[in-house]
Design a protein around this motif. Structure first.
Motif, short mmCIF file in Angstrom:
data_model
loop_
_atom_site.label_atom_id
_atom_site.label_comp_id
_atom_site.label_asym_id
_atom_site.label_seq_id
_atom_site.Cartn_x
_atom_site.Cartn_y
_atom_site.Cartn_z
N GLU A 87 0.87 -1.17 0.00
CA GLU A 87 0.00 0.00 0.00
C GLU A 87 0.90 1.22 0.00
O GLU A 87 1.80 1.33 0.83
N GLU A 88 0.62 2.13 -0.93
CA GLU A 88 1.53 3.27 -1.04
C GLU A 88 1.48 4.16 0.20
O GLU A 88 2.44 4.83 0.52
N ALA A 136 3.31 1.58 -8.94
CA ALA A 136 2.09 1.67 -9.76
C ALA A 136 1.04 2.49 -9.04
O ALA A 136 0.35 3.31 -9.64
N GLN A 137 0.94 2.28 -7.72
CA GLN A 137 -0.04 3.06 -6.96
C GLN A 137 0.34 4.52 -6.93
O GLN A 137 -0.51 5.40 -6.97
N LEU A 140 -0.58 6.42 -10.03
CA LEU A 140 -2.00 6.53 -10.30
C LEU A 140 -2.36 7.97 -10.62
O LEU A 140 -1.90 8.89 -9.98
N ARG A 142 -4.28 11.14 -10.54
CA ARG A 142 -5.27 11.82 -9.71
C ARG A 142 -5.41 13.23 -10.24
O ARG A 142 -4.47 13.79 -10.78
N LEU B 301 -8.60 2.62 -2.08
CA LEU B 301 -8.95 2.78 -3.49
C LEU B 301 -7.72 2.99 -4.36
O LEU B 301 -7.70 2.56 -5.51
N SER B 302 -6.68 3.64 -3.82
CA SER B 302 -5.50 3.83 -4.66
C SER B 302 -4.84 2.49 -4.96
O SER B 302 -4.35 2.27 -6.06
N GLY B 303 -4.89 1.57 -3.96
CA GLY B 303 -4.38 0.23 -4.22
C GLY B 303 -5.22 -0.50 -5.25
O GLY B 303 -4.70 -1.14 -6.17
N ALA B 305 -7.18 0.83 -7.57
CA ALA B 305 -7.04 1.42 -8.91
C ALA B 305 -5.71 1.00 -9.54
O ALA B 305 -5.65 0.75 -10.75
N ALA B 306 -4.66 0.91 -8.72
CA ALA B 306 -3.36 0.55 -9.28
C ALA B 306 -3.35 -0.90 -9.75
O ALA B 306 -2.65 -1.24 -10.70
#
Lengths: 216, 415
Positions: A87-88, A136-137, A140, A142, B301-303, B305-306
């Motif tokens: 998780e980023e 990758a996260q 993303l 935004r 959600l960012s996880g 979406a990635a």
């Protein structure tokens, strides 16, 4: 090099020890939870801490919090987080203070023993190792993202920088020349409004900007 | 001599009903002395202020006691359960709370029952009992006449005509008694249910409250179950698979001297173990990601979406975290919508918007795919709509053939 492992699954802990020993590390202590880990780090002052994110008793982000505690109490201790999922946000927490000597990898990467050992060694030497999934996260798209100005290729380069690769490593990964990489990196610095200073420092700043943007 | 079962039952029922009516006389008359005293004292002293306040106090104090007595009477004697009023939650006494209490429980219905209807019912009960007594007396009058001295019996005028007629009439009326008693008891029960129990509005309100609580419990139970499964898989199967992959990796790394066919088998097993891990990860992630609980919707959600194999533009505007069940449903809806966009819609890009507007959490997932998704036909979309509905949310799908598909959901998220 002396290493400490915190992982609640005994089965995996045994595998991790073997992998690290293969990579030339000496595992001086192993722990099953965050408290044990902190005690072990305090006692041994290892040159690497390999930490599972989810540990008892809460099974959410104990490992991340323990890692931040380690970075606070013993600055400069290289820390590699391992997780089933990356998780980023956890990465951003960890990296927001300092990007050197930090790694965050998926557990299954351990299975590719040579790559994993190389990544861990990079962290132990003060580098960075981020899992491509974290990157990758981070990449993303935004809205209101300053990174939106970057071209796809520049994003790729920035992603690889965040993974902790050198210019040579990036050139190899993208199959381009090193000078092309340097040009991309200069463009990234320009687009992110990073002041002309020590190039290595700007590199860290770019990655930080990247993390900061993703947290908006 | 055997008594026919039907007759025995009728007699028993008549007994029960008349007993019930007899037991009602006293409690139904209980408030009569109060207003009789009040009327008499007012007439004598003219001090109506005192008598009205004292009698009102007595009525107010007596009403709950009498209601309890009547409930017991209905329950014990004829098996009718007049529902108890649920005690209202203790709150600070204000005019508003008193007004709410009055509106919800309507105490005047109970006071009216005891004060006005009670005496009327008592009269009715007395009437039935008197008729029953008269019937019994009449029915056995002829038999009793045989106990009289012969002279009187023979010389009493009308002995031959009146007494048998009396007995016949008594027996005839006695046959009607069970039905009469029953009718009166039923009428009383109906009145009591309407006036002594909770009002219809209150009953419905209670039912709605009950249903709301049980639905919330159910949703929480389902979420807890998803979390438990996720945790079990995470702690068990996933770790074992990773360990297997690590050991296979170690085997390859430590034994470069193995024959090439053995190496190839190990390499294939290694690859399959890694693929199994990836598949299991995707599956487990759909259940309930730990990061959702830990860092909230935006992080989860960012996880998500990635990991979606399409470029996803994500915008999450949340001032603060919303309730866990809302987060869980929102994540689930977006996760399914993105899966649909990838698997079925042939989309090349998707956009996710999450916004909090007042007390609503608005979700919108748009993709540029083929469209033609039908919320009525697709089981996946029906499931989403139900999941949103479980929180009283609104769910809408717009998917004309040829695209684009837009899924919107609005979830109430007042804390």
């Amino acid at each position: 090099m002396r290493a400490v492992i915190a992982e609640d699954s005994v089965l995996l802990r045994v595998g991790l020890i073997k992998v690290l020993e293969m990579g030339g590390f000496q595992v001086v202590a192993e722990a099953g939870d965050a408290r044990g880990l902190l005690a072990a780090v305090a006692e041994h002052r290892p040159e690497l801490a390999l930490i599972d994110v989810r540990m008892p008793p809460g099974f959410t982000d104990e490992g991340v919090r323990a890692a931040m505690e380690i970075r606070r109490c013993w600055p400069g201790t290289p820390v590699v987080l391992l997780s089933q999922y990356v998780e980023e946000r956890y990465a951003a927490d960890l990296l927001s203070a300092n990007t050197s000597g930090v790694g965050y990898l998926l557990k299954q990467r351990v299975a590719d023993v040579a790559d994993f050992v190389a990544a861990v060694r990079r962290v132990a030497d003060g580098g960075t190792a981020l899992d491509p999934q974290v990157v990758a996260q981070l990449l993303l798209r935004r809205d209101s993202d300053p990174l939106a100005r970057l071209t796809p290729r520049e994003r790729e380069v920035l992603g690889l920088m965040a993974e902790g690769r050198s210019n040579a490593g990036i050139a190899q990964a993208l199959v381009v020349s090193e000078s092309a990489v340097a040009k991309h990196i200069n463009n990234i610095f320009g687009k992110l409004d990073l002041p002309v200073a020590d190039a290595d420092h700007r590199r860290v700043l770019a990655v930080l900007r990247f993390l900061g943007a993703s947290r908006s | 001599m055997t008594i026919p079962a039907e007759l025995r039952r009728t007699v028993l029922r008549a007994q029960r009903d008349t007993g019930f009516l007899a037991a009602g006389v006293l409690p139904h008359l209980a408030l009569v002395p109060v207003w009789a005293w009040a009327a008499a004292t007012t007439a004598r002293t003219g001090n109506w202020l005192l008598t009205v306040s004292v009698s009102a106090a007595l009525v107010l104090l007596g009403t709950p006691v009498l209601t309890a007595v009547q409930r017991a009477r209905y329950r014990v004697l004829i098996g009718v359960d007049v529902p108890r009023l649920t005690p209202t939650a203790p709150e600070r006494r204000t005019w508003a709370s008193t007004a709410r209490w009055l509106a919800a429980t309507r105490p005047w219905r109970r006071i009216g029952y005891h004060l006005l209807l009670g005496p009327l019912l008592a009269l009715l009960e007395l009437l039935v009992l008197a008729v029953a007594a008269a019937c019994l007396a009449g029915a056995i009058a002829y038999a009793w006449s045989w106990a009289l001295p012969t002279g009187i019996r023979q010389h009493w005028f009308g002995y031959l005509t009146q007494l048998p007629a009396c007995t016949a009439a008594g027996l005839l009326l006695l046959c009607a008694l069970p039905w009469t008693a029953r009718a009166v008891a039923r009428a009383e029960a109906r009145l009591a249910l309407g006036l002594l129990g909770p009002s219809r509005a209150q009953r419905l309100q209670e039912r709605v409250d009950q249903l709301a609580v049980s639905r919330t419990d159910l949703i929480e139970a389902v979420d807890a179950e998803r979390r438990r499964i996720e945790r079990d898989l995470h702690d068990g199967t996933q770790q074992r698979l990773v360990s297997l992959a690590v050991n296979l990796g170690l085997a390859m790394a430590t034994r470069p001297d193995l024959p090439s066919d053995a190496r190839e088998v190990i390499a294939r097993a290694h690859l399959e173990a890694k693929e199994a891990i990836a598949e299991l990860n995707d599956l487990v992630r759909g259940l309930h990601p730990a990061v959702l609980e830990d860092r909230g919707l935006d992080a989860a959600l960012s996880g998500l979406a990635a990991r979606t194999p399409l470029p996803v533009r994500l915008r999450v505007d949340l001032e603060e975290r919303v309730a866990p069940d809302v987060e869980s449903v929102a994540y689930f809806v977006i996760s399914e919508a993105l899966t649909n966009a990838t698997k079925h819609a042939d989309a090349t890009r998707a956009e996710v918007m999450v916004r909090q507007v007042g007390e609503l959490l608005r979700l919108r997932v748009t993709d540029d795919g083929l469209g033609g998704a039908d919320a009525a036909a697709g089981t996946g979309l029906t499931g989403l709509s139900k999941r949103v509905g479980s929180l009283d949310g609104a769910f809408h799908v717009s998917s004309p053939a040829g695209g684009p598909t837009t899924i919107t959901a609005e979830l109430p998220c007042a804390r």
